[in-house]
Scaffold this motif. Structure first.
Motif, PDB file in Angstrom:
ATOM      1  N   ILE A   3       0.851  -1.179   0.000  1.00  0.00           N
ATOM      2  CA  ILE A   3       0.000   0.000   0.000  1.00  0.00           C
ATOM      3  C   ILE A   3       0.893   1.237   0.000  1.00  0.00           C
ATOM      4  N   ALA A   4       0.692   2.108  -0.993  1.00  0.00           N
ATOM      5  CA  ALA A   4       1.388   3.393  -1.022  1.00  0.00           C
ATOM      6  C   ALA A   4       0.472   4.441  -0.402  1.00  0.00           C
ATOM      7  N   VAL A   5       1.068   5.347   0.339  1.00  0.00           N
ATOM      8  CA  VAL A   5       0.326   6.422   0.992  1.00  0.00           C
ATOM      9  C   VAL A   5       0.945   7.741   0.568  1.00  0.00           C
ATOM     10  N   GLU A   6       0.085   8.709   0.236  1.00  0.00           N
ATOM     11  CA  GLU A   6       0.552  10.022  -0.215  1.00  0.00           C
ATOM     12  C   GLU A   6      -0.126  11.103   0.616  1.00  0.00           C
ATOM     13  N   GLY A   7       0.584  12.199   0.877  1.00  0.00           N
ATOM     14  CA  GLY A   7       0.045  13.282   1.702  1.00  0.00           C
ATOM     15  C   GLY A   7      -0.905  14.167   0.922  1.00  0.00           C
ATOM     16  N   GLN A 285       0.304  28.838  12.626  1.00  0.00           N
ATOM     17  CA  GLN A 285       0.619  29.361  11.293  1.00  0.00           C
ATOM     18  C   GLN A 285       1.621  28.432  10.636  1.00  0.00           C
ATOM     19  N   ASN A 286       1.288  27.915   9.485  1.00  0.00           N
ATOM     20  CA  ASN A 286       2.171  27.025   8.731  1.00  0.00           C
ATOM     21  C   ASN A 286       2.477  27.701   7.400  1.00  0.00           C
ATOM     22  N   PRO A 287       3.729  28.103   7.156  1.00  0.00           N
ATOM     23  CA  PRO A 287       4.028  28.846   5.930  1.00  0.00           C
ATOM     24  C   PRO A 287       3.837  28.025   4.672  1.00  0.00           C
ATOM     25  N   ASP A 288       3.773  26.691   4.779  1.00  0.00           N
ATOM     26  CA  ASP A 288       3.544  25.858   3.603  1.00  0.00           C
ATOM     27  C   ASP A 288       2.067  25.694   3.292  1.00  0.00           C
ATOM     28  N   LEU A 319       2.364  12.769   6.067  1.00  0.00           N
ATOM     29  CA  LEU A 319       3.248  12.977   4.930  1.00  0.00           C
ATOM     30  C   LEU A 319       3.112  14.380   4.362  1.00  0.00           C
ATOM     31  N   ASP A 320       4.096  14.787   3.597  1.00  0.00           N
ATOM     32  CA  ASP A 320       4.213  16.128   3.048  1.00  0.00           C
ATOM     33  C   ASP A 320       3.367  16.250   1.774  1.00  0.00           C
ATOM     34  N   PRO A 324       9.271  18.388  -5.284  1.00  0.00           N
ATOM     35  CA  PRO A 324      10.600  17.768  -5.336  1.00  0.00           C
ATOM     36  C   PRO A 324      11.294  17.806  -3.981  1.00  0.00           C
ATOM     37  N   ARG A 325      11.990  16.714  -3.671  1.00  0.00           N
ATOM     38  CA  ARG A 325      12.785  16.584  -2.447  1.00  0.00           C
ATOM     39  C   ARG A 325      11.940  16.708  -1.180  1.00  0.00           C
ATOM     40  N   ARG A 326      10.664  16.390  -1.269  1.00  0.00           N
ATOM     41  CA  ARG A 326       9.797  16.372  -0.088  1.00  0.00           C
ATOM     42  C   ARG A 326       9.349  14.940   0.168  1.00  0.00           C
ATOM     43  N   GLU A 327       9.099  14.612   1.416  1.00  0.00           N
ATOM     44  CA  GLU A 327       8.720  13.253   1.813  1.00  0.00           C
ATOM     45  C   GLU A 327       7.197  13.128   1.765  1.00  0.00           C
TER      46      GLU A 327
END
Length: 470
Positions: A3-7, A285-288, A319-320, A324-327
């Motif tokens: 099972i793959a999980v994505e954010g 506050q989350n800047p992303d 998960l993020d 690119p380069r994010r988990e």
């Protein structure tokens, strides 16, 4: 079963599926199912974009429309929940769940299904106390308030989910409140120092979701929303939710923070939410994150939960977002009784079935589904569970595959989802909007919702077409 999980996907389906293919090639395996934890953005055309609560500059068509129209096909069975940046009109069409596109299944505002016998439950949206106790009153065209309140999780769905016996996997967009206390809190704060005040005041995460985690005790719980990878282990049977940390005098400033204001939003007047629990002001506050002013909310502290059952463990993973380069993706192995019969190197379509217990809960709680602001009183837990037990007998007697030639056909209450619901386009794809391109679309009644309600012999209360309005 792999099972793959994505954010958070934010409409980047092409990149997500390509990343999955790369993982499969690199590690020489095939994934059976992909789970996505919200902000999916199932935008079919430009009119759907007008129903997504983000500032104008963030309204992008994304990739989903290609999978909706058949230009592209999801390479693996994909199961999704909703977040707080969605084309809420489309997800409302499939309130009870259904195919957003071929091979992409939405769990609904709340739901539970089985994949090769593995029970996967989920809750769409995020928590906001002012809307938690309301009914499903929002209608097209949405105003600034209802465009946001429609993705705020309701007590109705939390109560329904709480009646499930333990699922194997639970999906949410929000994190459960206090979950950071069960993992590397200091490591999280080193990566996201602007979380500090909310961690210290207990405001990080959703109180109702922590209540569900403590009640359901799933083996796995996956979340997204905060755009960071974080893992934790919850040992059930332990009192409390984590150490009490005194409040900070001031919130550390984040020099990299980008303030995104939704300047034209008129805040909805707060509604009184009766509660005996203390309230503390949330200042996260989350800047992303795409910040909308009304999402910084007072959080109701949950009552303590006494666990009397034998200790068990829930593995939590957030998960993020897909960049690119994010988990943003992880692959896990989950044992199951039926791994399919595919030849080596070939992907086998998993068997996707309704969960009989969830169908019984849906029937038992259907009389309490309010489509007005006011929500009727709920039954007490004992009455609710007795009603679910009664409806389970109905499900066992009345729900089954039309084709009785499979080995599962003899199992009471088991029915293939594809035997009941098949994908159907309701809205057109992009390019046909004409002069109405920047206007919200009309309501479309989804035949998948109609067939689901027909299967359970319940009224389709979420048919908001003009002909169906009282």
């Amino acid at each position: 079963m792999k099972i793959a999980v994505e954010g958070c996907s934010h409409g980047a389906l092409d990149a997500i599926y390509q990343h999955l293919r790369n993982l499969e090639t690199r590690h020489n395996y095939l994934v059976d199912v992909l789970l996505m934890c919200g902000d999916f953005q199932a935008i079919r055309n430009h009119r759907d974009m007008q129903c997504m609560a983000v500032p104008q500059k963030y309204r992008q068509l994304g990739d989903f429309h290609k999978y909706y129209t058949g230009e592209s096909t999801a390479p693996v069975l994909t199961i999704v929940i909703g977040g707080n940046h969605e084309a809420s009109n489309y997800m409302s069409e499939l309130y009870h769940g259904g195919w957003l596109a071929p091979n992409i299944y939405f769990l609904g505002h709340a739901g539970c299904i089985q994949v090769n016998g593995i029970r996967i439950a989920g809750a769409s949206g995020i928590f906001k106390s002012n809307d938690f106790s309301l009914g499903l009153y929002e209608r097209l065209p949405y105003d600034h308030g209802s465009m946001r309140s429609i993705y705020h999780i309701r007590e109705y769905n939390v109560r329904r989910l709480s009646l499930l016996s333990s699922p194997d996997i639970f999906l949410s967009h929000d994190w459960p409140q206090h979950i950071e206390q069960h993992g590397d809190t200091q490591g999280l704060l080193r990566r996201k120092p602007f979380f500090r005040q909310d961690v210290q005041t207990g405001n990080l995460g959703s109180p109702p979701l922590m209540g569900l985690l403590q009640t359901l005790k799933p083996q796995w719980w996956f979340s997204a929303h905060l755009h960071v990878r974080f893992q934790a282990t919850v040992q059930h049977g332990q009192c409390g939710t984590g150490p009490n940390v005194p409040s900070a005098a001031s919130q550390p400033q984040n020099p990299d923070e980008i303030a995104i204001a939704d300047d034209d939003f008129d805040a909805v007047e707060p509604q009184n939410l009766p509660t005996e629990a203390p309230r503390v002001q949330a200042t996260f506050q989350n800047p992303d994150e795409i910040t909308l002013e009304d999402e910084e909310d007072d959080v109701v502290q949950p009552p303590s939960v006494a666990n009397l059952s034998e200790p068990s463990v829930t593995k939590f993973l957030a998960l993020d977002k897909c960049l690119p380069r994010r988990e943003f993706m992880e692959v896990i192995d989950v044992p199951n009784a039926s791994d399919g019969s595919a030849m080596p190197g070939q992907r086998c379509m998993p068997k996707l079935t309704f969960d009989p217990e969830w169908l019984a809960i849906t029937r038992a709680f259907h009389p309490y589904l309010s489509t007005r602001r006011r929500q009727a009183d709920y039954p007490d837990e004992a009455t609710a569970r007795a009603s679910v037990a009664e409806e389970m007998e109905w499900v066992k007697s009345n729900v089954h595959d039309k084709e009785a030639n499979s080995s599962e056909a003899s199992l009471p209450g088991i029915r293939s989802i594809l035997d009941c619901q098949t994908f159907a386009q309701t809205a057109p794809g992009p390019g046909s909007e004409g002069a109405h391109k920047n206007q919200q679309p009309p309501w479309y009644t989804n035949p998948q919702t109609t067939t689901f309600c027909d299967m359970l012999e319940i009224q389709n209360k979420v048919d908001f077409s003009p002909d169906n309005q009282v």
